[in-house]
Design a protein around this motif. Structure first.
Motif, PDB file in Angstrom:
ATOM      1  N   UNK A   2       0.839  -1.180   0.000  1.00 60.63           N
ATOM      2  CA  UNK A   2       0.000   0.000   0.000  1.00 60.63           C
ATOM      3  C   UNK A   2       0.888   1.248   0.000  1.00 60.63           C
ATOM      4  N   UNK A   3       0.564   2.222  -0.828  1.00 61.44           N
ATOM      5  CA  UNK A   3       1.387   3.438  -0.920  1.00 61.44           C
ATOM      6  C   UNK A   3       1.459   4.186   0.402  1.00 61.44           C
ATOM      7  N   UNK A   4       0.339   4.257   1.111  1.00 64.90           N
ATOM      8  CA  UNK A   4       0.316   4.969   2.397  1.00 64.90           C
ATOM      9  C   UNK A   4       1.238   4.271   3.407  1.00 64.90           C
ATOM     10  N   UNK A   9       6.364   4.022   6.361  1.00 68.90           N
ATOM     11  CA  UNK A   9       7.564   3.253   6.657  1.00 68.90           C
ATOM     12  C   UNK A   9       8.823   4.046   6.320  1.00 68.90           C
ATOM     13  N   UNK A  10       8.845   4.685   5.182  1.00 64.41           N
ATOM     14  CA  UNK A  10      10.006   5.476   4.781  1.00 64.41           C
ATOM     15  C   UNK A  10      10.227   6.659   5.724  1.00 64.41           C
ATOM     16  N   UNK A  11       9.144   7.302   6.163  1.00 60.11           N
ATOM     17  CA  UNK A  11       9.268   8.427   7.098  1.00 60.11           C
ATOM     18  C   UNK A  11       9.857   7.957   8.424  1.00 60.11           C
ATOM     19  N   UNK A  12       9.381   6.824   8.912  1.00 65.20           N
ATOM     20  CA  UNK A  12       9.895   6.308  10.187  1.00 65.20           C
ATOM     21  C   UNK A  12      11.360   5.911  10.072  1.00 65.20           C
TER      22      UNK A  12
END
Length: 53
Positions: A2-4, A9-12
């Motif tokens: 899922x894109x969201x 995940x990338x932000x974390x």
């Protein structure tokens, strides 16, 4: 994926890897909580030993 979910995940991961962030470092467990946990473990162990006899 899922894109969201992927974006979150990338932000974390970026936050964890950024300098000065400290990653997922937690503060030390307060001594009072440690004493309560040790006391509860001792009481439960005693009760289990008493019950097993």
């Amino acid at each position: 994926m899922d894109n969201e979910f992927e974006e979150e995940l990338q932000q974390r991961l970026a936050r964890m890897e950024s300098p000065g962030c400290g990653g997922m470092v937690q503060t030390n467990l307060p001594w009072k909580d440690f004493v309560i946990a040790v006391g509860a473990l001792a009481v439960i162990s005693g009760l289990l030993l008493w019950w097993a006899v």
